[in-house]
Design a protein around this motif. Sequence first.
Motif, PDB file in Angstrom:
ATOM      1  N   ALA A   1       0.835  -1.208   0.000  1.00  0.00           N
ATOM      2  CA  ALA A   1       0.000   0.000   0.000  1.00  0.00           C
ATOM      3  C   ALA A   1       0.870   1.258   0.000  1.00  0.00           C
ATOM      4  N   ALA A   2       1.933   1.262   0.806  1.00  0.00           N
ATOM      5  CA  ALA A   2       2.842   2.417   0.850  1.00  0.00           C
ATOM      6  C   ALA A   2       3.548   2.601  -0.494  1.00  0.00           C
ATOM      7  N   ALA A   3       3.986   1.511  -1.099  1.00  0.00           N
ATOM      8  CA  ALA A   3       4.668   1.605  -2.394  1.00  0.00           C
ATOM      9  C   ALA A   3       3.720   2.120  -3.469  1.00  0.00           C
ATOM     10  N   ARG A   4       2.509   1.618  -3.495  1.00  0.00           N
ATOM     11  CA  ARG A   4       1.537   2.088  -4.492  1.00  0.00           C
ATOM     12  C   ARG A   4       1.257   3.575  -4.318  1.00  0.00           C
ATOM     13  N   ALA A   5       1.111   4.008  -3.070  1.00  0.00           N
ATOM     14  CA  ALA A   5       0.870   5.437  -2.805  1.00  0.00           C
ATOM     15  C   ALA A   5       2.067   6.279  -3.265  1.00  0.00           C
ATOM     16  N   ARG A   6       3.284   5.797  -3.027  1.00  0.00           N
ATOM     17  CA  ARG A   6       4.498   6.515  -3.440  1.00  0.00           C
ATOM     18  C   ARG A   6       4.550   6.637  -4.965  1.00  0.00           C
ATOM     19  N   ILE A   7       4.237   5.560  -5.666  1.00  0.00           N
ATOM     20  CA  ILE A   7       4.282   5.551  -7.129  1.00  0.00           C
ATOM     21  C   ILE A   7       3.214   6.487  -7.693  1.00  0.00           C
ATOM     22  N   GLU A   8       2.017   6.449  -7.126  1.00  0.00           N
ATOM     23  CA  GLU A   8       0.943   7.338  -7.586  1.00  0.00           C
ATOM     24  C   GLU A   8       1.295   8.796  -7.323  1.00  0.00           C
ATOM     25  N   ALA A   9       1.852   9.099  -6.140  1.00  0.00           N
ATOM     26  CA  ALA A   9       2.219  10.476  -5.807  1.00  0.00           C
ATOM     27  C   ALA A   9       3.301  11.005  -6.745  1.00  0.00           C
ATOM     28  N   ALA A  10       4.148  10.121  -7.230  1.00  0.00           N
ATOM     29  CA  ALA A  10       5.216  10.518  -8.155  1.00  0.00           C
ATOM     30  C   ALA A  10       4.737  10.518  -9.603  1.00  0.00           C
ATOM     31  N   ASP A  11       3.464  10.224  -9.812  1.00  0.00           N
ATOM     32  CA  ASP A  11       2.880  10.142 -11.159  1.00  0.00           C
ATOM     33  C   ASP A  11       3.695   9.198 -12.047  1.00  0.00           C
ATOM     34  N   ALA A  12       4.033   8.033 -11.486  1.00  0.00           N
ATOM     35  CA  ALA A  12       4.901   7.085 -12.187  1.00  0.00           C
ATOM     36  C   ALA A  12       4.210   5.753 -12.481  1.00  0.00           C
ATOM     37  N   THR A  13       2.893   5.741 -12.501  1.00  0.00           N
ATOM     38  CA  THR A  13       2.188   4.476 -12.709  1.00  0.00           C
ATOM     39  C   THR A  13       2.387   3.893 -14.104  1.00  0.00           C
ATOM     40  N   ALA A  14       2.822   4.698 -15.064  1.00  0.00           N
ATOM     41  CA  ALA A  14       3.076   4.166 -16.409  1.00  0.00           C
ATOM     42  C   ALA A  14       4.384   3.376 -16.455  1.00  0.00           C
ATOM     43  N   GLU A  15       5.355   3.746 -15.612  1.00  0.00           N
ATOM     44  CA  GLU A  15       6.636   3.047 -15.653  1.00  0.00           C
ATOM     45  C   GLU A  15       6.896   2.138 -14.466  1.00  0.00           C
ATOM     46  N   VAL A  16       6.006   2.153 -13.469  1.00  0.00           N
ATOM     47  CA  VAL A  16       6.193   1.309 -12.287  1.00  0.00           C
ATOM     48  C   VAL A  16       4.875   0.641 -11.922  1.00  0.00           C
ATOM     49  N   THR A  17       4.945  -0.672 -11.688  1.00  0.00           N
ATOM     50  CA  THR A  17       3.802  -1.451 -11.234  1.00  0.00           C
ATOM     51  C   THR A  17       4.178  -2.094  -9.904  1.00  0.00           C
ATOM     52  N   ILE A  18       3.281  -2.038  -8.948  1.00  0.00           N
ATOM     53  CA  ILE A  18       3.506  -2.681  -7.651  1.00  0.00           C
ATOM     54  C   ILE A  18       2.481  -3.797  -7.505  1.00  0.00           C
ATOM     55  N   GLN A  19       2.963  -4.998  -7.167  1.00  0.00           N
ATOM     56  CA  GLN A  19       2.073  -6.151  -7.025  1.00  0.00           C
ATOM     57  C   GLN A  19       2.233  -6.804  -5.660  1.00  0.00           C
ATOM     58  N   MET A  20       1.102  -7.151  -5.072  1.00  0.00           N
ATOM     59  CA  MET A  20       1.082  -7.974  -3.862  1.00  0.00           C
ATOM     60  C   MET A  20       1.146  -9.422  -4.338  1.00  0.00           C
ATOM     61  N   VAL A  21       2.068 -10.186  -3.789  1.00  0.00           N
ATOM     62  CA  VAL A  21       2.206 -11.594  -4.156  1.00  0.00           C
ATOM     63  C   VAL A  21       2.187 -12.445  -2.901  1.00  0.00           C
ATOM     64  N   THR A  22       1.956 -13.722  -3.092  1.00  0.00           N
ATOM     65  CA  THR A  22       2.068 -14.673  -1.998  1.00  0.00           C
ATOM     66  C   THR A  22       3.282 -15.556  -2.277  1.00  0.00           C
ATOM     67  N   PRO A  23       3.942 -16.008  -1.236  1.00  0.00           N
ATOM     68  CA  PRO A  23       5.081 -16.900  -1.463  1.00  0.00           C
ATOM     69  C   PRO A  23       4.618 -18.122  -2.260  1.00  0.00           C
ATOM     70  N   GLY A  24       5.446 -18.541  -3.162  1.00  0.00           N
ATOM     71  CA  GLY A  24       5.107 -19.702  -3.982  1.00  0.00           C
ATOM     72  C   GLY A  24       5.624 -19.532  -5.386  1.00  0.00           C
ATOM     73  N   PRO A  25       4.950 -20.138  -6.328  1.00  0.00           N
ATOM     74  CA  PRO A  25       5.413 -20.054  -7.722  1.00  0.00           C
ATOM     75  C   PRO A  25       5.516 -18.609  -8.191  1.00  0.00           C
ATOM     76  N   PHE A  26       6.549 -18.357  -8.988  1.00  0.00           N
ATOM     77  CA  PHE A  26       6.800 -17.026  -9.512  1.00  0.00           C
ATOM     78  C   PHE A  26       5.633 -16.580 -10.390  1.00  0.00           C
ATOM     79  N   PRO A  27       5.099 -15.371 -10.165  1.00  0.00           N
ATOM     80  CA  PRO A  27       3.881 -14.944 -10.869  1.00  0.00           C
ATOM     81  C   PRO A  27       4.095 -14.335 -12.258  1.00  0.00           C
ATOM     82  N   HIS A  28       5.252 -14.550 -12.870  1.00  0.00           N
ATOM     83  CA  HIS A  28       5.526 -13.942 -14.178  1.00  0.00           C
ATOM     84  C   HIS A  28       6.098 -14.978 -15.134  1.00  0.00           C
ATOM     85  N   GLU A  29       5.922 -14.719 -16.412  1.00  0.00           N
ATOM     86  CA  GLU A  29       6.434 -15.611 -17.456  1.00  0.00           C
ATOM     87  C   GLU A  29       7.954 -15.566 -17.517  1.00  0.00           C
ATOM     88  N   ASP A  30       8.554 -16.644 -18.010  1.00  0.00           N
ATOM     89  CA  ASP A  30       9.993 -16.657 -18.271  1.00  0.00           C
ATOM     90  C   ASP A  30      10.343 -15.506 -19.194  1.00  0.00           C
TER      91      ASP A  30
END
Length: 123
Positions: A79-108
Amino acid sequence: MTEPLYDKGHMSFLEMLWGEGYLSPGGPEEVARVLEGLDLNGARVLDIGCGSGAITLSLAQSHGAAHVTGIDVEEDVVAAARARIEAADATAEVTIQMVTPGPFPHEDEAFDVVFWSLLVPCG
């Protein structure tokens, strides 16, 4: 469910020590030292354990990454990271994701560089 390691009180304390948005030693100077000699211009970067987002934001704004995806497992820091990114108007170049431990959530090969206290070039 386990207790979070970084609630708002912990984050505030660590930011007093290391600088706004930094939850670990060194702040922006340490990030620059770790990145020394590495060109991130145009790179797709994954920031594992992005915390409250200052490093994630700096990878895009100060170090030239085309896009940075920050991931973390704790709700308060995400939540803090998302707020920081939004305040910096950087949502086009930065994405913040909440993940759970386990398999990697992105493609190779989704990223060129992985930042996790150290850098691991991909490919």
